[in-house]
Write a protein that holds these residues in place. Sequence first.
Motif, PDB file in Angstrom:
ATOM      1  N   GLU A 125       0.933  -1.158   0.071  1.00 42.97           N
ATOM      2  CA  GLU A 125      -0.088   0.009   0.183  1.00 42.97           C
ATOM      3  C   GLU A 125       0.790   1.242  -0.153  1.00 42.97           C
ATOM      4  O   GLU A 125       0.523   2.444  -0.595  1.00 42.97           O
ATOM      5  N   SER A 126       2.016   1.211   0.668  1.00 45.53           N
ATOM      6  CA  SER A 126       2.859   2.176   0.765  1.00 45.53           C
ATOM      7  C   SER A 126       3.891   2.589  -0.421  1.00 45.53           C
ATOM      8  O   SER A 126       4.652   3.367  -0.206  1.00 45.53           O
ATOM      9  N   LYS A 127       3.841   1.453  -1.279  1.00 49.47           N
ATOM     10  CA  LYS A 127       4.764   1.535  -2.433  1.00 49.47           C
ATOM     11  C   LYS A 127       6.185   1.428  -2.127  1.00 49.47           C
ATOM     12  O   LYS A 127       7.301   2.174  -2.576  1.00 49.47           O
ATOM     13  N   VAL A 128       6.503   0.593  -1.011  1.00 43.19           N
ATOM     14  CA  VAL A 128       7.685   0.290  -0.722  1.00 43.19           C
ATOM     15  C   VAL A 128       8.431  -0.615  -1.722  1.00 43.19           C
ATOM     16  O   VAL A 128       7.793  -1.324  -2.161  1.00 43.19           O
ATOM     17  N   LYS A 129       9.706  -0.324  -2.034  1.00 36.23           N
ATOM     18  CA  LYS A 129      10.404  -1.106  -3.268  1.00 36.23           C
ATOM     19  C   LYS A 129      11.070  -2.191  -2.635  1.00 36.23           C
ATOM     20  O   LYS A 129      11.211  -3.340  -3.424  1.00 36.23           O
ATOM     21  N   ARG A 130      11.619  -2.161  -1.409  1.00 34.87           N
ATOM     22  CA  ARG A 130      12.483  -3.309  -0.960  1.00 34.87           C
ATOM     23  C   ARG A 130      12.009  -3.743   0.293  1.00 34.87           C
ATOM     24  O   ARG A 130      11.992  -2.842   1.371  1.00 34.87           O
ATOM     25  N   LEU A 131      11.990  -5.050   0.485  1.00 32.75           N
ATOM     26  CA  LEU A 131      11.549  -5.514   1.930  1.00 32.75           C
ATOM     27  C   LEU A 131      12.431  -6.700   2.385  1.00 32.75           C
ATOM     28  O   LEU A 131      12.709  -7.725   1.497  1.00 32.75           O
ATOM     29  N   ILE A 132      13.450  -6.574   3.448  1.00 32.54           N
ATOM     30  CA  ILE A 132      14.362  -7.369   3.876  1.00 32.54           C
ATOM     31  C   ILE A 132      14.329  -7.952   5.067  1.00 32.54           C
ATOM     32  O   ILE A 132      13.904  -7.294   5.986  1.00 32.54           O
ATOM     33  N   TYR A 133      13.949  -9.245   5.349  1.00 32.91           N
ATOM     34  CA  TYR A 133      13.796  -9.973   6.216  1.00 32.91           C
ATOM     35  C   TYR A 133      14.863 -10.469   7.202  1.00 32.91           C
ATOM     36  O   TYR A 133      15.633 -11.371   6.638  1.00 32.91           O
ATOM     37  N   ASN A 134      14.876 -10.243   8.342  1.00 33.90           N
ATOM     38  CA  ASN A 134      15.993 -11.005   9.141  1.00 33.90           C
ATOM     39  C   ASN A 134      15.607 -12.262   9.593  1.00 33.90           C
ATOM     40  O   ASN A 134      14.717 -12.296  10.877  1.00 33.90           O
ATOM     41  N   SER A 135      15.609 -13.412   9.032  1.00 36.97           N
ATOM     42  CA  SER A 135      15.205 -14.773   9.544  1.00 36.97           C
ATOM     43  C   SER A 135      16.549 -15.619  10.286  1.00 36.97           C
ATOM     44  O   SER A 135      17.484 -15.015  10.699  1.00 36.97           O
ATOM     45  N   SER A 136      16.387 -16.837  10.318  1.00 39.73           N
ATOM     46  CA  SER A 136      17.321 -17.659  10.901  1.00 39.73           C
ATOM     47  C   SER A 136      17.788 -18.878  10.358  1.00 39.73           C
ATOM     48  O   SER A 136      16.893 -19.493   9.680  1.00 39.73           O
ATOM     49  N   ALA A 137      18.790 -19.370  10.283  1.00 36.82           N
ATOM     50  CA  ALA A 137      19.472 -20.405   9.776  1.00 36.82           C
ATOM     51  C   ALA A 137      18.486 -21.745  10.239  1.00 36.82           C
ATOM     52  O   ALA A 137      18.398 -22.856   9.762  1.00 36.82           O
TER      53      ALA A 137
END
Length: 442
Positions: A125-137
Motif C-alpha cells: 500500500e505504501s509503495k515500498v520498493k524493497r523488504l528485507i527480512y531477518n530470518s534464522s538458519a
Amino acid sequence: MAVNADRFQDSNPKTCVVLGGRGFIGKSLVLQLLKLGNWIVRIADSTHSLNLHHSESLLAEALSSSRASYFHLDLTDKHRIAKVLEGSSVVFYFDVDSSNNGDHFCSLYKLIVQGAKNVIIACRESKVKRLIYNSSADVVFDRDKPLAYPWKVDNMLIDLKAQAEALILNANDIDGVLTCSLRSSNVFGPGDSELVPFFLKLARYGFTKFIIGTGDNLTDFTFSENVAHAHICAEEALNFQTVSVAGKAFFITNLEPMKFWKFLSLLLEGLGYRRPFIKLPANLVQYVLSVLKWLYEKSGPGYFNYPLLVHFIQLALHTRTFNCSAAQKYIAYAPIVSLEEGVTLTIESFSHLAKDSSFSRCCDRSKADKLLGSGKVADILLWRNEKASFTCFLGLVFLFYWFFLSGSTFISSAARLLLFATLLLCGHGFLPSKLLRVFSTF
C-alpha cells in the motif's frame, strides 16, 4: 570495524524503516546506517518511548537533526504500520520483541505470522520498493536446500518464523515490492539477550563443566555487526541485481566454522569460568532430555526454558555449518568483524556477568544455592564436587533401574540387593588386605 561509506557519498538520502530497531541486531543496523550518512532512518519498535543509553550519542545526534525518528508500533495494527512506512523505499524487518507474550501460541502467531502479513500489505500500500527480512538458519531442515522447511519443528518460535519467512519470500515482486531473507546462524555479540546469557546461566549453575558427545562437532557463529552489515549488502544488491537476489534466502555466518566446545570455552574462560572438561555420553544426555521434555509438558512453559535447552543440546551434539557462497556471490557479503574479535568484544560487554564480579556474586545465585548454602550435601546436589555428584547420580540411576525397571517386585529386588551387599562384605572380609590395597589403586 567501520563500514566503507565511499560508494554512498554521492547518493541522495534514502528513507528506510527498521522494524524492531531497538532489538539486538536492529540497534547495530541503525548505527551502521547512520554512519553511512546517506540514510534517513525511521526506527519502529514495541516500546512506547525511546530511552537512549549514554553510548548512543550518534543516534541522539541523528534524532535531534531529524536524520532519525522513532515510532511506537504494534504489528497487529496494519493501519499504523502503513502510516509508519509511508514515503520509505526500504524496510528492514526484524521481529519485534515477543518476550511479553510468553509462550502463548495465539499471541505469538498474531505477532510473528499475522504481523508479517500486515507488514507485506503495508509495504504494497505504501509503495515500498524493497523488504528485507531477518530470518534464522534454524528455519531450514536441510542446509543444502534453502527453501526446504521441516515438516515438524520442536521450537514453536522457529516454526512461526519459518512461516513468516515463507510469506515474505512468496510476496516477492507483487505490486513492485522486492523481497529477500537473510538466515543468520547463532548470532552473538554485545546486547545479546538469548545465546550468551543462556551459556552464562548454565555456567553459574555448573552445567558447562560437561562436554556432551565427542566434542568434535563444528558450528557456525555470526557476530551481530556482520548480520547488520549483511542487511546493507542485501539492500544494495536487491536494488541492482534483482533477478539473482529477489525472492531468495541467503545464509549469513562469520565464514569461520569452529568447534562448538572451543567457542564455548573461549567465552567462558574470558569471563572467569572454567572450560568444559567432563565428557558425557550423548545417549545419556538424550535420555535426560526426554525426562525434561516430560516435565516441561506437565509443568508448563513457566518452569524452565525447554526450547532453548533443546537448541543448546543440538548445538552441543551436531555439526551445524552453512554454505554462504550465494551471499558472497550475489549480495557481496563479507564479514567486517572476525570471530576472534567478536568474541573479545562480547566478553568485554558482558564483564558485569563475569564469575568474580560483584553483580554475579550478589544477584546471580539460584534459589537452590541460597536455600542449600554450603556443606557436603549442597556440594553434591549443586555439582560443586563433580566426582561425588556423578557417583551419587550413577548410584541413583542404578537403584532406579534395580527397583523400578528390572521387572521384579520391590521385595525381591530388595532381597537381591541385600544378597549382593552381603557377598561384597564377605569378600571384603576374606580377601587379603594387600590385594584390597592393589584394587584401591585402580
